[in-house]
Design a protein around this motif. Structure first.
Motif, PDB file in Angstrom:
ATOM      1  N   ASN A  88      28.095  42.871  88.606  1.00  0.00           N
ATOM      2  CA  ASN A  88      28.870  43.382  89.741  1.00  0.00           C
ATOM      3  C   ASN A  88      30.128  44.116  89.297  1.00  0.00           C
ATOM      4  OD1 ASN A  88      27.057  42.379  91.605  1.00  0.00           O
ATOM      5  ND2 ASN A  88      28.142  40.437  91.862  1.00  0.00           N
ATOM      6  N   LYS A  89      30.895  43.491  88.409  1.00  0.00           N
ATOM      7  CA  LYS A  89      32.171  44.069  87.974  1.00  0.00           C
ATOM      8  C   LYS A  89      32.366  43.782  86.491  1.00  0.00           C
ATOM      9  CE  LYS A  89      34.480  43.427  92.448  1.00  0.00           C
ATOM     10  NZ  LYS A  89      35.602  42.784  93.151  1.00  0.00           N
TER      11      LYS A  89
ATOM     12  N   VAL B 136      28.831  38.572  87.260  1.00  0.00           N
ATOM     13  CA  VAL B 136      27.443  38.863  87.617  1.00  0.00           C
ATOM     14  C   VAL B 136      27.125  38.246  88.976  1.00  0.00           C
ATOM     15  CG1 VAL B 136      26.737  38.941  85.207  1.00  0.00           C
ATOM     16  CG2 VAL B 136      26.625  36.784  86.424  1.00  0.00           C
ATOM     17  N   ASP B 137      26.017  38.750  89.580  1.00  0.00           N
ATOM     18  CA  ASP B 137      25.526  38.240  90.861  1.00  0.00           C
ATOM     19  C   ASP B 137      24.778  36.930  90.606  1.00  0.00           C
ATOM     20  OD1 ASP B 137      23.605  39.695  93.625  1.00  0.00           O
ATOM     21  OD2 ASP B 137      24.610  37.759  93.378  1.00  0.00           O
ATOM     22  N   ALA B 138      25.216  35.842  91.258  1.00  0.00           N
ATOM     23  CA  ALA B 138      24.609  34.535  91.007  1.00  0.00           C
ATOM     24  C   ALA B 138      23.159  34.471  91.468  1.00  0.00           C
ATOM     25  CB  ALA B 138      25.425  33.446  91.699  1.00  0.00           C
TER      26      ALA B 138
ATOM     27  N   ARG C 172      29.443  33.644  85.950  1.00  0.00           N
ATOM     28  CA  ARG C 172      28.503  33.519  87.069  1.00  0.00           C
ATOM     29  C   ARG C 172      29.104  32.542  88.069  1.00  0.00           C
ATOM     30  NH1 ARG C 172      24.311  29.950  88.446  1.00  0.00           N
ATOM     31  NH2 ARG C 172      22.622  30.909  89.681  1.00  0.00           N
ATOM     32  N   GLU C 173      29.471  33.050  89.217  1.00  0.00           N
ATOM     33  CA  GLU C 173      30.192  32.253  90.203  1.00  0.00           C
ATOM     34  C   GLU C 173      29.291  31.938  91.391  1.00  0.00           C
ATOM     35  OE1 GLU C 173      33.521  34.180  91.917  1.00  0.00           O
ATOM     36  OE2 GLU C 173      34.439  32.350  92.639  1.00  0.00           O
ATOM     37  N   MET C 174      29.195  30.658  91.734  1.00  0.00           N
ATOM     38  CA  MET C 174      28.439  30.215  92.911  1.00  0.00           C
ATOM     39  C   MET C 174      29.430  29.713  93.944  1.00  0.00           C
ATOM     40  SD  MET C 174      25.610  29.707  94.500  1.00  0.00           S
ATOM     41  CE  MET C 174      24.331  29.824  93.258  1.00  0.00           C
ATOM     42  N   ARG C 175      29.378  30.302  95.166  1.00  0.00           N
ATOM     43  CA  ARG C 175      30.303  29.926  96.216  1.00  0.00           C
ATOM     44  C   ARG C 175      29.552  29.276  97.363  1.00  0.00           C
ATOM     45  NH1 ARG C 175      34.631  34.925  96.906  1.00  0.00           N
ATOM     46  NH2 ARG C 175      35.204  35.086  94.701  1.00  0.00           N
ATOM     47  N   SER C 176      30.125  28.202  97.910  1.00  0.00           N
ATOM     48  CA  SER C 176      29.582  27.537  99.097  1.00  0.00           C
ATOM     49  C   SER C 176      30.628  27.638 100.195  1.00  0.00           C
ATOM     50  CB  SER C 176      29.267  26.073  98.785  1.00  0.00           C
ATOM     51  OG  SER C 176      28.283  25.975  97.791  1.00  0.00           O
TER      52      SER C 176
END
Length: 521
Positions: free
Chosen positions: A460-461, A475-477, A512-516
């Motif tokens: 992504n960036k 990156v896109d998770a 790699r970031e996972m958001r809830s």
């Protein structure tokens, strides 16, 4: 005939009479001497008897005095021991009295305790009776409540526990979140405060190194001597020092060009001595360059010793001191390496003091963190790893070795000094004006680095940070898994090595970031 016989007889008779008289005289003399000797012996014997008697009397008196003295001492000792025995007996009697009183007191206390125990037993029996009455009352109350609520006591208890549990979990979650947020804010404020105070308390010069040195001369006539017939002097000087000497139309100046500051300094000092001496020819040039090289080595050791003394660092190995002095003739991105290391050492000491850590270890690690850059041997390893191995070789403290090896994240940090050295290295190098690079090349290199990272699928960036020494890739998770992220960082690093040219090394970090997300309505 008769007359002669008579004369002979008379003579013989005279001799006999004379012999008798002589015998009698000698016998009388011997008796006299014997008598005198006997008298003298008797007198000596009497004197000896008197002397022996006197000695005997003296010895008897002395023995009596000694006996009297020993008797008095024995009596004194006996008296002292007797008094001591009497005192001990008195103490024992006093202790017996005290023990008797204590025994009587204990007996009274036992009687009191016995009486108290009886009272408590009676009260306990009364309490048991009251408890039985209360239990019967509670049972009747529970039966009445069960009839009213149509629930048993166990069911009601479970419902109450569940309700309290849910409420406690909600409050605990909220409290933990508040505490974490407050800790983050406090930690950020404290870290910024420490860094700002450290920077403000450190004032150091910034010497930007060039690739050329200027040698000033009094007149342009000396240029001809330096060049020599058909340029043999200047060629000999360039061959001996390994630099390029530019003699152009610049008035009263000669330019010495070379990437190695030590070689440039040797060439500059050699030219200075040759010009002062006036004898400039190839043999003299080689001699002067050889002497100057030795002087530079001595100066390197002196610079190292002066540096460690100024910083208050003790017990450093002589080889490390020599390498510290060699930093004076080395630059990194235009910043003098010794000046940079001194600044990092001071920053580390101040920051360690603010955090309550070992300032001596922090200062030592700050000075030695770039020691791998001046190691003369060409090794296919990062300078941080080389510096760490050198520190281990020369018996430095494990915390110092780890800080040297971890200041560019080549090894894992195992001590609190390591992040301090890393932060201070970044502070010293990232300060405006500390280092120099052509702006267009610098910006182009950073843009190329970011575009290379963006060319991979799922990215992504991309951000190039730390003056291009690190590339952070977001990156896109959904498209990139954890395993894929590890593979992606390796592929990007291989692509950078293949397609780009850069100084030092570049660290690739894939995030790699996972958001809830949830909403409370």
């Amino acid at each position: 005939m008769d007359t002669n016989l008579l004369m002979i007889l008379i003579a013989v008779g005279g001799l006999i009479i004379g012999g008798l008289i002589s015998f009698l005289l000698i016998s009388s003399s011997n008796k006299k001497k014997l008598k005198e000797a006997e008298e003298k012996a008797e007198s000596v014997l009497k004197e000896a008897e008197l002397t022996a008697e006197n000695i005997k009397k003296d010895k008897i008196l002395e023995a009596k005095e000694k006996f009297i003295k020993m008797k008095s001492e024995f009596e004194e000792e006996s008296s002292r021991k007797k008094n001591q025995i009497i005192n001990n007996e008195n103490k024992l009697k006093q202790r017996e009295k005290n023990l008797s009183r204590e025994i009587e007191q204990i007996k009274r206390q036992e009687a009191d305790v016995k009486e108290l125990r009886e009272n408590l037993t009676q009260q306990l029996e009364v309490a048991k009776k009251k408890k039985q009455e209360i239990d019967r009352f509670n049972e009747q109350k529970v039966e009445i409540l069960e009839k009213i609520s149509n629930l048993t006591a166990d069911d009601a208890r479970e419902q109450l526990i569940e309700s309290l549990k849910n409420e406690a979990e909600t409050r605990a979650s909220s409290l933990i979140k508040d505490i974490v947020e407050e800790a983050k804010l406090t930690a950020t404020k404290e870290s910024k405060k420490i860094v700002i105070e450290t920077i403000q308390r450190t004032a150091t010069e910034h010497a930007i190194e060039n690739c050329v040195s200027i040698f000033n001369i009094e007149s342009d006539d000396i240029k001809g001597k330096i060049i020599g017939r058909e340029g043999r002097n200047i060629r000999a000087l360039e061959a001996a020092t390994g630099v390029e000497i530019i003699v152009d139309d610049t008035p009263e100046a000669i330019i010495i060009s070379g990437f190695d500051p030590v070689r440039r300094e040797v060439a500059r000092l050699s030219l200075h001595r040759l010009v002062q001496d006036g004898r400039i020819h190839p043999a003299r040039i080689e001699e002067i360059v050889s002497k100057t090289s030795k002087n530079i080595e001595e100066e390197i050791v002196e610079i190292g010793e002066r540096t460690v003394i100024d910083l208050g660092i003790h017990g450093l190995h002589p080889e490390l001191i020599k390498m510290v002095g060699r930093m004076r003739f080395r630059s990194s991105y235009g910043q003098n390496l010794l000046q940079h290391s001194r600044e990092v050492a001071k920053l580390c000491a101040i920051m360690a003091a603010e955090l309550g850590l070992n300032t001596k270890q922090a200062k030592r690690a700050g000075l030695l963190h770039d020691i791998g850059k001046v190691w003369p041997e060409e090794l296919e390893k990062p300078h941080a790893i080389v510096g760490m191995e050198l520190a281990q070789k020369f018996k430095e403290h494990p915390s110092v070795c780890n800080a040297i090896g971890a200041h560019h994240d080549e090894v894992e940090m195992t001590s609190l000094v390591s992040p301090i050295v890393q932060a201070c290295d970044a502070i010293s190098g990232a300060r405006p004006g500390a280092r120099r690079e052509v702006m267009e090349q610098y910006i182009k290199r950073l843009r190329d680095l970011e575009e290379l990272g963006l060319s991979f699928e799922g990215v992504n960036k991309c951000y190039a940070i730390q003056a291009g020494r690190e590339l952070r890739v977001l990156v896109d998770a959904d498209q990139v898994s954890d395993d894929k992220a590890s593979q992606l960082s390796f592929e990007i690093s291989q692509r950078i090595e293949k397609d780009m040219q850069y100084p030092g090394q570049i660290k690739v970090t894939v995030i790699r970031e996972m958001r809830s997300v949830a909403f409370a309505k």
